[in-house]
Design a protein around this motif. Structure first.
Motif, PDB file in Angstrom:
ATOM      1  N   MET A   1     -20.045 -10.566  10.146  1.00 46.93           N
ATOM      2  CA  MET A   1     -19.662 -11.704   9.310  1.00 46.93           C
ATOM      3  C   MET A   1     -19.921 -13.009  10.050  1.00 46.93           C
ATOM      4  N   ASN A   2     -20.286 -14.015   9.284  1.00 48.41           N
ATOM      5  CA  ASN A   2     -20.395 -15.373   9.808  1.00 48.41           C
ATOM      6  C   ASN A   2     -19.120 -16.123   9.454  1.00 48.41           C
ATOM      7  N   ILE A   3     -18.432 -16.621  10.473  1.00 48.95           N
ATOM      8  CA  ILE A   3     -17.117 -17.251  10.298  1.00 48.95           C
ATOM      9  C   ILE A   3     -17.190 -18.699  10.757  1.00 48.95           C
ATOM     10  N   LEU A   4     -16.776 -19.613   9.898  1.00 46.38           N
ATOM     11  CA  LEU A   4     -16.691 -21.028  10.259  1.00 46.38           C
ATOM     12  C   LEU A   4     -15.233 -21.409  10.465  1.00 46.38           C
ATOM     13  N   VAL A   5     -14.915 -21.990  11.626  1.00 43.19           N
ATOM     14  CA  VAL A   5     -13.576 -22.528  11.890  1.00 43.19           C
ATOM     15  C   VAL A   5     -13.676 -24.042  11.807  1.00 43.19           C
ATOM     16  N   THR A   6     -13.034 -24.632  10.803  1.00 46.53           N
ATOM     17  CA  THR A   6     -13.194 -26.069  10.554  1.00 46.53           C
ATOM     18  C   THR A   6     -12.345 -26.931  11.480  1.00 46.53           C
ATOM     19  N   LEU A   7     -11.306 -26.371  12.097  1.00 40.11           N
ATOM     20  CA  LEU A   7     -10.449 -27.178  12.963  1.00 40.11           C
ATOM     21  C   LEU A   7     -11.267 -27.740  14.120  1.00 40.11           C
ATOM     22  N   PRO A   8     -11.192 -29.046  14.357  1.00 37.80           N
ATOM     23  CA  PRO A   8     -11.956 -29.618  15.470  1.00 37.80           C
ATOM     24  C   PRO A   8     -11.351 -29.234  16.820  1.00 37.80           C
ATOM     25  N   ALA A   9     -12.172 -29.279  17.850  1.00 33.23           N
ATOM     26  CA  ALA A   9     -11.684 -28.999  19.199  1.00 33.23           C
ATOM     27  C   ALA A   9     -10.596 -30.007  19.561  1.00 33.23           C
ATOM     28  N   GLY A  10      -9.579 -29.541  20.269  1.00 35.82           N
ATOM     29  CA  GLY A  10      -8.494 -30.423  20.668  1.00 35.82           C
ATOM     30  C   GLY A  10      -7.203 -29.660  20.845  1.00 35.82           C
TER      31      GLY A  10
ATOM     32  N   SER B   1     -10.902 -15.068  21.329  1.00 32.32           N
ATOM     33  CA  SER B   1     -11.754 -13.922  21.647  1.00 32.32           C
ATOM     34  C   SER B   1     -11.629 -12.832  20.590  1.00 32.32           C
ATOM     35  N   ARG B   2     -10.414 -12.657  20.086  1.00 32.80           N
ATOM     36  CA  ARG B   2     -10.216 -11.642  19.048  1.00 32.80           C
ATOM     37  C   ARG B   2     -10.996 -12.006  17.797  1.00 32.80           C
ATOM     38  N   LEU B   3     -10.974 -13.289  17.402  1.00 28.99           N
ATOM     39  CA  LEU B   3     -11.732 -13.711  16.230  1.00 28.99           C
ATOM     40  C   LEU B   3     -13.224 -13.491  16.461  1.00 28.99           C
ATOM     41  N   GLU B   4     -13.688 -13.794  17.670  1.00 24.36           N
ATOM     42  CA  GLU B   4     -15.107 -13.640  17.979  1.00 24.36           C
ATOM     43  C   GLU B   4     -15.536 -12.174  18.000  1.00 24.36           C
ATOM     44  N   SER B   5     -14.571 -11.271  18.154  1.00 25.74           N
ATOM     45  CA  SER B   5     -14.908  -9.846  18.105  1.00 25.74           C
ATOM     46  C   SER B   5     -15.087  -9.350  16.669  1.00 25.74           C
ATOM     47  N   VAL B   6     -14.616 -10.164  15.718  1.00 28.54           N
ATOM     48  CA  VAL B   6     -14.702  -9.780  14.309  1.00 28.54           C
ATOM     49  C   VAL B   6     -16.036 -10.198  13.702  1.00 28.54           C
TER      50      VAL B   6
ATOM     51  N   ARG C   1      -8.744  -6.971   7.513  1.00 32.23           N
ATOM     52  CA  ARG C   1      -8.469  -6.164   6.318  1.00 32.23           C
ATOM     53  C   ARG C   1      -9.603  -6.337   5.302  1.00 32.23           C
ATOM     54  N   PHE C   2     -10.017  -7.574   5.112  1.00 32.16           N
ATOM     55  CA  PHE C   2     -11.080  -7.850   4.145  1.00 32.16           C
ATOM     56  C   PHE C   2     -12.365  -7.145   4.556  1.00 32.16           C
ATOM     57  N   ASP C   3     -12.696  -7.210   5.836  1.00 37.03           N
ATOM     58  CA  ASP C   3     -13.909  -6.582   6.337  1.00 37.03           C
ATOM     59  C   ASP C   3     -13.852  -5.068   6.191  1.00 37.03           C
ATOM     60  N   GLY C   4     -12.640  -4.511   6.282  1.00 41.25           N
ATOM     61  CA  GLY C   4     -12.475  -3.064   6.161  1.00 41.25           C
ATOM     62  C   GLY C   4     -12.221  -2.588   4.748  1.00 41.25           C
TER      63      GLY C   4
END
Length: 335
Positions: free
Chosen positions: A1-10, A23-28, A308-311
Motif C-alpha cells: 500500500m501507498n500511505i500518505l501521512v499529511t501531518l508535517p514534521a515537528g 517504523s510499524r507504519l512503514e512495515s505496513v 485490518r483493512f489490508d487483511g
C-alpha cells in the motif's frame, strides 16, 4: 500500500509517531511522510495521486470533492484524532471511502481525566495544596465532598460518557443522562443510570459533566437560564468543548459562590491571560489535557485499522456518515 501521512514534521508528529510507531507504519506499506509545512488543499490534491491510505491529523486540509479529484486510488482515510468533521466531507461518503478515527481510543483517557477533575474539585485538592504551599495548615474541610452515593448528570453521552459510567460504578452514584441521540439501550449495562430530560439532569445533580459535541444546536447550550437551574453547591465539569457553555454566564454564576466548576476546555484557547476564570477560587482549570495520555496510542489505533483493512477484516473504528454529521465542529463560533 501507498500511505500518505499529511501531518508535517515537528513536535506534534514526533509525539504521535515516535520512532517505533513510525517504523510499524512503514512495515505496513510505502509511507510518504509530509516533511514540509502543513499542506494546502491544492498540495494535498497532488500528493493524493497513487495513494491508497491517507493518514490525517489536526490541521490537515479537508478532503473535499475538489481535493478528492486528485485521489485516483484512495481506499481508506485514517484520522489520528477524534472528530473527523474538519477532515472528511460529504464527498468522501458519497464515494464510499471508509473513514476511521481514534475517537474511541481517546475516550477512556478523557473519561479518566474527567474523573480526576471531579475528585480534585470535590476534595478541594488544589485549595489544600495552595494553602499548604503558602505555609498554612487548613483547619476546615467544609468544602470537601465525595462522589460516593452522589447524583451525577450527563449532558451528552458518546464514547466518553460510556467510559465514564464504567469508572463511576464503584461510587454507587445515581446518574441521569440527557442526550437526544442516545437511548436507554446505550446505558442498559449500568443499572444506576437512566435517561432524563435536560432540566431534570441540571436540577437534580451534585455534579454535572458535559459530553455533548460542539454543533450548531449546542453552541452556548448551557446559558444563564440553564446554569441557574444547577443546585447550590453543584460542580460543573466540562472537558468537551468550551463553547457549549456560555462562558460569561458561567463566570457570573461562579462569582456568586453558588456553584463550582472544573474546566479543561474554553471558548478561546489558549485561555487569555485576562480571563476572569483565572482569578476565581471556585474553579479548577486545565489546558485541554483530559485526553493527553492518549498520545502515540492515537496513531497505533489508526495503524491497527490499516492492518485490518489490508487483511480484509472488519474495521472497528469506522465513522459512519450519521456519526460524522453529529461530531464536534470546531470551526463553529457562538454569536
Amino acid at each position: 500500500m501507498n500511505i500518505l501521512v499529511t501531518l508535517p514534521a515537528g513536535p506534534q508528529r514526533d509525539v504521535l509517531f515516535p520512532s517505533d510507531v513510525a517504523s510499524r507504519l512503514e512495515s505496513v506499506g510505502i509511507v510518504d511522510w509530509n516533511d514540509d509545512d502543513q499542506l494546502t488543499s491544492a498540495e494535498l490534491r497532488e500528493r493524493l495521486r497513487g495513494v491508497d491510505v491517507c493518514v490525517t491529523g489536526w490541521g490537515s486540509p479537508t478532503l473535499s470533492a475538489d481535493v478528492l479529484d486528485g485521489a485516483d486510488s484512495l481506499e481508506l482515510i485514517g484520522h489520528v484524532g477524534g472528530s473527523v468533521t474538519s477532515i472528511a466531507s460529504p464527498a468522501v461518503y458519497e464515494r464510499g471511502i471508509p473513514v476511521v478515527s481514534a475517537n474511541r481510543a481517546m475516550a477512556p483517557f478523557v473519561a479518566e481525566g474527567i474523573l480526576a477533575y471531579m475528585l480534585t474539585a470535590l476534595r478541594d485538592t488544589t485549595g489544600f495544596d495552595a494553602a499548604m504551599k503558602n505555609g498554612a495548615w487548613p483547619g476546615t474541610c467544609e468544602r470537601t465532598e465525595t462522589l460516593f452515593g452522589s447524583s451525577i448528570g450527563f449532558v451528552g453521552l458518546g464514547d466518553v460518557g460510556e467510559e465514564l459510567l464504567s469508572l463511576l460504578a464503584p461510587f454507587d452514584p445515581t446518574v441521569r443522562v440527557y442526550d437526544p441521540y442516545a437511548s436507554a439501550e446505550d446505558i442498559a449495562a449500568f443499572e444506576f443510570a437512566t435517561m432524563a430530560a435536560l432540566d431534570t439532569v441540571l436540577e437534580s445533580s451534585d455534579v454535572v459533566s458535559i459530553h455533548a459535541s460542539k454543533t450548531p444546536e449546542t453552541l452556548h447550550m448551557l446559558d444563564a437560564e440553564l446554569l441557574s437551574m444547577l443546585p447550590d453547591g453543584c460542580l460543573l465539569v466540562n472537558a468537551a468543548r468550551g463553547a457549549i457553555v456560555d462562558e460569561d454566564a458561567l463566570v457570573d454564576e461562579l462569582r456568586t459562590g453558588r456553584i463550582r466548576a472544573a474546566l479543561d476546555v474554553f471558548e478561546e484557547e489558549p485561555l487569555p491571560e485576562s480571563s476572569p476564570l483565572r482569578d476565581l477560587d471556585d474553579v479548577v482549570l486545565g489546558p485541554h489535557v483530559a485526553g493527553a495520555p492518549t498520545r502515540y496510542r492515537l496513531a497505533e489505533t489508526v495503524i491497527d485499522e490499516i492492518e485490518r483493512f489490508d487483511g480484509g477484516e472488519p474495521l472497528e473504528n469506522r465513522v459512519s456518515r450519521e456519526r460524522y454529521e453529529h461530531m464536534t465542529q470546531d470551526w463553529l463560533e457562538a454569536e
